[in-house]
Design a protein around this motif. Structure first.
Motif, PDB file in Angstrom:
ATOM      1  N   SER A 216       0.776  -1.254  -0.011  1.00 30.75           N
ATOM      2  CA  SER A 216       0.224   0.167   0.123  1.00 30.75           C
ATOM      3  C   SER A 216       0.716   1.252   0.064  1.00 30.75           C
ATOM      4  O   SER A 216       0.410   2.299  -0.466  1.00 30.75           O
ATOM      5  CB  SER A 216      -0.902  -0.049   1.365  1.00 30.75           C
ATOM      6  N   ALA A 217       2.198   1.187   0.709  1.00 33.19           N
ATOM      7  CA  ALA A 217       2.790   2.403   0.814  1.00 33.19           C
ATOM      8  C   ALA A 217       3.619   2.709  -0.831  1.00 33.19           C
ATOM      9  O   ALA A 217       3.759   3.859  -1.048  1.00 33.19           O
ATOM     10  CB  ALA A 217       4.118   2.249   1.682  1.00 33.19           C
ATOM     11  N   ALA A 218       3.746   1.690  -1.415  1.00 33.87           N
ATOM     12  CA  ALA A 218       4.174   1.869  -2.842  1.00 33.87           C
ATOM     13  C   ALA A 218       3.060   2.760  -3.717  1.00 33.87           C
ATOM     14  O   ALA A 218       3.342   3.606  -4.518  1.00 33.87           O
ATOM     15  CB  ALA A 218       4.540   0.644  -3.512  1.00 33.87           C
ATOM     16  N   PHE A 219       1.881   2.234  -3.855  1.00 37.21           N
ATOM     17  CA  PHE A 219       0.725   3.124  -4.275  1.00 37.21           C
ATOM     18  C   PHE A 219       0.832   4.587  -3.731  1.00 37.21           C
ATOM     19  O   PHE A 219       0.200   5.330  -4.485  1.00 37.21           O
ATOM     20  CB  PHE A 219      -0.575   2.182  -4.236  1.00 37.21           C
ATOM     21  N   ASP A 220       0.737   4.626  -2.435  1.00 38.71           N
ATOM     22  CA  ASP A 220       0.691   6.068  -1.962  1.00 38.71           C
ATOM     23  C   ASP A 220       1.951   6.858  -2.543  1.00 38.71           C
ATOM     24  O   ASP A 220       1.668   7.907  -2.612  1.00 38.71           O
ATOM     25  CB  ASP A 220       0.861   5.863  -0.375  1.00 38.71           C
ATOM     26  N   THR A 221       3.043   6.179  -2.445  1.00 38.08           N
ATOM     27  CA  THR A 221       4.077   7.131  -3.128  1.00 38.08           C
ATOM     28  C   THR A 221       3.786   7.463  -4.744  1.00 38.08           C
ATOM     29  O   THR A 221       3.962   8.457  -5.228  1.00 38.08           O
ATOM     30  CB  THR A 221       5.555   6.331  -3.168  1.00 38.08           C
ATOM     31  N   HIS A 222       3.279   6.301  -5.427  1.00 36.06           N
ATOM     32  CA  HIS A 222       3.039   6.916  -6.927  1.00 36.06           C
ATOM     33  C   HIS A 222       1.946   7.771  -6.801  1.00 36.06           C
ATOM     34  O   HIS A 222       2.080   8.824  -7.713  1.00 36.06           O
ATOM     35  CB  HIS A 222       2.427   5.425  -7.601  1.00 36.06           C
ATOM     36  N   ARG A 223       0.927   7.782  -6.144  1.00 36.59           N
ATOM     37  CA  ARG A 223      -0.308   9.006  -6.071  1.00 36.59           C
ATOM     38  C   ARG A 223       0.413  10.185  -5.573  1.00 36.59           C
ATOM     39  O   ARG A 223       0.162  11.436  -6.148  1.00 36.59           O
ATOM     40  CB  ARG A 223      -1.238   8.592  -5.089  1.00 36.59           C
TER      41      ARG A 223
END
Length: 302
Positions: A216-223
């Protein structure tokens, strides 16, 4: 007339105590681990920084952040690198540490070199540091996986919902292993293998793949990097591994202060606020606080 011993003691000891109390609190953080910690142009930002600032206020000490770059070689291990930083006296505490029983306690190696950090010598010139015993704080963040898809796609709550869709499997990652193993290969027919250097987000947005599973943190970073993205994530699936802070056993009192700040932040909602400010989807820690191992069988169950 003789000066009273008490006066001499106060004159000599007083400044020493004042200096000790003014010593900065030093915290090691990975320099490229957004949204937890990220060093750019001499500034370190992220969720862990918010917590470090609260800890410094709790202790009444100036805060000094020491960013470091974990090595990428297979033989290098984060637990040894962090231990070397602490054992070398470069920092008092380290943040963002996965709380796995195998990585805590007495070291499995006697000595290790520190990773890259400000002021470090070239790797071949660095000293071998005798490692100490790592002790953890209470966890402040859980970890989770999410399935990400393009807007308008049916929301997938589990890997089982992805049958018949092109699912990305990034080689050498936990997520890629789960996709490949799910249902005894139930997704293999439509699975699309990606290398770790390939842009998985571009593959998803272009339609090369229909879905991918990421932390989930990787998607947060992408956003955060692509504020206008229309990609969407399904429900978070806890990994059962928490993040905490670590110190050497001789610094146990600092970990007690970390625990106070974490407990107070959880009850007041400050942890969630700090996470939101850092662009992180906060995940409540799971039980047990320190995990014995990662269960692939549990993650493969819908």
């Amino acid at each position: 007339m003789n000066t009273p011993r008490a006066l001499i003691t106060s004159l000599l000891v007083g400044p020493v105590l004042a200096f000790a109390q003014a010593a900065p609190l030093t915290v090691c953080m990975a320099e490229d681990n957004p949204p937890f910690s990220m060093a750019r142009k001499g500034q370190v930002t992220g969720f862990d920084v918010k917590l470090a600032e609260a800890l410094a206020r709790e202790l009444g000490r100036e805060l000094k952040l020491v960013p470091f770059e974990p090595e990428v070689e297979k033989e290098a291990m984060l637990t040894h690198e962090v231990n070397a930083m602490l054992s070398a006296g470069l920092c008092d505490l380290a943040s963002g540490f996965p709380l796995l029983a195998s990585d805590l306690g007495p070291p499995t190696r006697e000595r290790f070199k520190t990773p890259d950090h400000p002021g470090a010598k070239p790797p071949r010139d660095r000293q071998w540091i005798t490692l100490g015993t790592l002790v953890p704080s209470q966890p402040y963040q859980g970890t989770a996986l999410v399935i990400v898809q393009r807007a308008g796609s049916p929301v997938a709550a589990s890997l089982g919902d992805l049958k018949g869709r092109k699912v990305a499997a990034v080689a050498g990652t936990l997520e890629g292993t789960l996709v490949a193993m799910y249902g005894g290969g139930a997704l293999a027919k439509d699975m699309v293998s990606l290398g770790q250097r390939e842009d998985m987000w571009a593959a998803l947005e272009s339609g090369r793949v229909d879905a991918l599973m990421v932390p989930s943190a990787a998607f947060d970073t992408h956003r955060a990097r692509r504020p206008g993205t229309t990609l969407q994530a399904g429900p978070a699936r806890p990994l059962g591994i928490n993040l905490g802070w670590v110190a050497l056993s001789s610094k146990a009192e600092l970990l007690e202060a970390v625990n106070r700040v974490v407990a107070r932040g959880a009850s007041s909602g400050d942890l969630q606020v700090w996470a939101r400010e850092a662009g992180l989807s906060w995940q409540a820690p799971s039980l047990p606080a320190v995990s014995g191992s990662l269960s692939l069988a549990g993650l493969l169950r819908d």
